[in-house]
Design an enzyme around this catalytic site. Sequence first.
Site, mmCIF file in Angstrom:
data_model
loop_
_atom_site.group_PDB
_atom_site.id
_atom_site.type_symbol
_atom_site.label_atom_id
_atom_site.label_comp_id
_atom_site.label_asym_id
_atom_site.label_seq_id
_atom_site.Cartn_x
_atom_site.Cartn_y
_atom_site.Cartn_z
ATOM 1 N N GLU A 1 -7.183 4.634 7.536
ATOM 2 C CA GLU A 1 -7.006 6.068 7.217
ATOM 3 C C GLU A 1 -8.246 6.616 6.508
ATOM 4 O O GLU A 1 -8.625 7.766 6.712
ATOM 5 C CB GLU A 1 -5.733 6.246 6.367
ATOM 6 C CG GLU A 1 -4.472 6.035 7.211
ATOM 7 C CD GLU A 1 -3.295 5.439 6.469
ATOM 8 O OE1 GLU A 1 -3.263 5.480 5.223
ATOM 9 O OE2 GLU A 1 -2.383 4.910 7.147
ATOM 10 N N HIS B 1 -9.595 1.054 4.491
ATOM 11 C CA HIS B 1 -8.372 1.262 5.261
ATOM 12 C C HIS B 1 -8.669 2.198 6.431
ATOM 13 O O HIS B 1 -9.500 3.107 6.313
ATOM 14 C CB HIS B 1 -7.286 1.870 4.351
ATOM 15 C CG HIS B 1 -5.934 1.848 5.005
ATOM 16 N ND1 HIS B 1 -5.560 2.781 5.935
ATOM 17 C CD2 HIS B 1 -4.889 0.988 4.881
ATOM 18 C CE1 HIS B 1 -4.329 2.487 6.358
ATOM 19 N NE2 HIS B 1 -3.907 1.410 5.726
ATOM 20 N N GLY C 1 2.352 2.356 10.829
ATOM 21 C CA GLY C 1 3.300 3.461 10.729
ATOM 22 C C GLY C 1 4.002 3.791 12.039
ATOM 23 O O GLY C 1 4.666 4.819 12.161
ATOM 24 N N GLU D 1 -5.563 -4.913 10.317
ATOM 25 C CA GLU D 1 -4.532 -3.898 10.551
ATOM 26 C C GLU D 1 -4.827 -3.152 11.853
ATOM 27 O O GLU D 1 -5.639 -2.217 11.861
ATOM 28 C CB GLU D 1 -4.515 -2.882 9.405
ATOM 29 C CG GLU D 1 -4.194 -3.469 8.047
ATOM 30 C CD GLU D 1 -3.575 -2.426 7.116
ATOM 31 O OE1 GLU D 1 -2.473 -2.678 6.629
ATOM 32 O OE2 GLU D 1 -4.183 -1.356 6.922
ATOM 33 N N SER E 1 3.228 -2.165 10.385
ATOM 34 C CA SER E 1 4.669 -2.267 10.598
ATOM 35 C C SER E 1 5.243 -3.639 10.239
ATOM 36 O O SER E 1 6.125 -4.153 10.924
ATOM 37 C CB SER E 1 5.037 -1.870 12.038
ATOM 38 O OG SER E 1 4.696 -0.512 12.292
ATOM 39 N N LYS F 1 0.052 4.174 -0.368
ATOM 40 C CA LYS F 1 -0.643 5.353 0.178
ATOM 41 C C LYS F 1 -0.378 6.551 -0.742
ATOM 42 O O LYS F 1 -0.247 6.367 -1.955
ATOM 43 C CB LYS F 1 -0.232 5.604 1.629
ATOM 44 C CG LYS F 1 -0.370 4.327 2.486
ATOM 45 C CD LYS F 1 -0.250 4.553 3.952
ATOM 46 C CE LYS F 1 -0.407 3.212 4.686
ATOM 47 N NZ LYS F 1 -0.378 3.314 6.139
ATOM 48 N N ASN G 1 0.874 -1.180 0.000
ATOM 49 C CA ASN G 1 0.000 0.000 0.000
ATOM 50 C C ASN G 1 0.908 1.226 0.000
ATOM 51 O O ASN G 1 1.465 1.585 1.031
ATOM 52 C CB ASN G 1 -0.914 -0.020 1.237
ATOM 53 C CG ASN G 1 -1.818 1.202 1.282
ATOM 54 O OD1 ASN G 1 -1.847 2.008 0.353
ATOM 55 N ND2 ASN G 1 -2.559 1.351 2.373
HETATM 56 P P1 13P Z 1 2.920 0.418 7.716
HETATM 57 O O1 13P Z 1 3.421 -0.856 7.116
HETATM 58 O O2 13P Z 1 3.667 1.636 7.261
HETATM 59 O O3 13P Z 1 2.776 0.325 9.206
HETATM 60 O O4 13P Z 1 1.434 0.630 7.129
HETATM 61 C C1 13P Z 1 0.528 -0.404 7.239
HETATM 62 C C2 13P Z 1 -0.655 -0.061 6.418
HETATM 63 O O5 13P Z 1 -1.422 0.818 6.755
HETATM 64 C C3 13P Z 1 -0.858 -0.812 5.168
HETATM 65 O O6 13P Z 1 -2.118 -0.579 4.641
#
Ligand code: 13P
Length: 253
Positions: free
Chosen positions: A99, A97, A175, A169, A215, A11, A9
Amino acid sequence: MRKQIAAANWKMNLTWAEGKKLLEDILAAGISLTENQLAVFGVPSPYLTLADAVVSGKKNYSIAAQNCYDKKSGAYTGEIAAGMLQSVGIKYCIIGHSERREYFNESNQMLAEKLNRCLESGITPIFCCGEALAIREAGTQNKFVETQLKESLFHLSAEQLKSIVIAYEPIWAIGTGKTASTEQAQEMHACVRSVLAAKYGAAVADEISILYGGSVKANNAKDLFSCPDVDGGLVGGASLVAADFITIIQSLK
Ligand code: 13P
């Protein structure tokens, strides 16, 4: 046998020149995926068809959208319909997601509609669920995730459910560099599978790929993916570094 999936992803990161190089560097590693393994790249919308051209012809490498809208078409300036993704050959779409849930107020009900739009268009949704830190600290994460699944998925038929990928997740791990332990990941993945089994039966639940996200790094992917109910990962930061994502793909069961 359910698919083992390394999903990137990106993003809202990378220019197309950077993204193209990243894809080319990953493909140059020449990892040949088995019938049962898949590498998917969730790229920003403007790059979808460009990225698809880069991976085209590579067996079991695919491109995913990061979002689509919950309506079929109409006056929704700036939005992207699942049917539009289908019309340019995109086969996967990340849905729900954390976010999107947090910054764009996407509810379980809205996500149920987005899943419908994807399935109508033959797009495989990668449906995200997962709890915030306060819920984990209160110890109510299983109930919370169960409600997400019930409210967004339980209207689907067993046949439809089988075309969905789930990504667990935990928000506190996204993150933050604070990965869930293998025990925490396995426990929640088994819980997700048992929620699906209670509604659709064990045989159906057993066919659903459940990815872990939060992560995932080159140095922890193998341990996480070795958990019996963890079928790969949805990866943010580490998917932006070719060498790291190569290792993550190679960590698939
Ligand atoms: P990270 O791997 O940066 O923690 O992000 C996970 C994520 O949100 C994947 O969709």
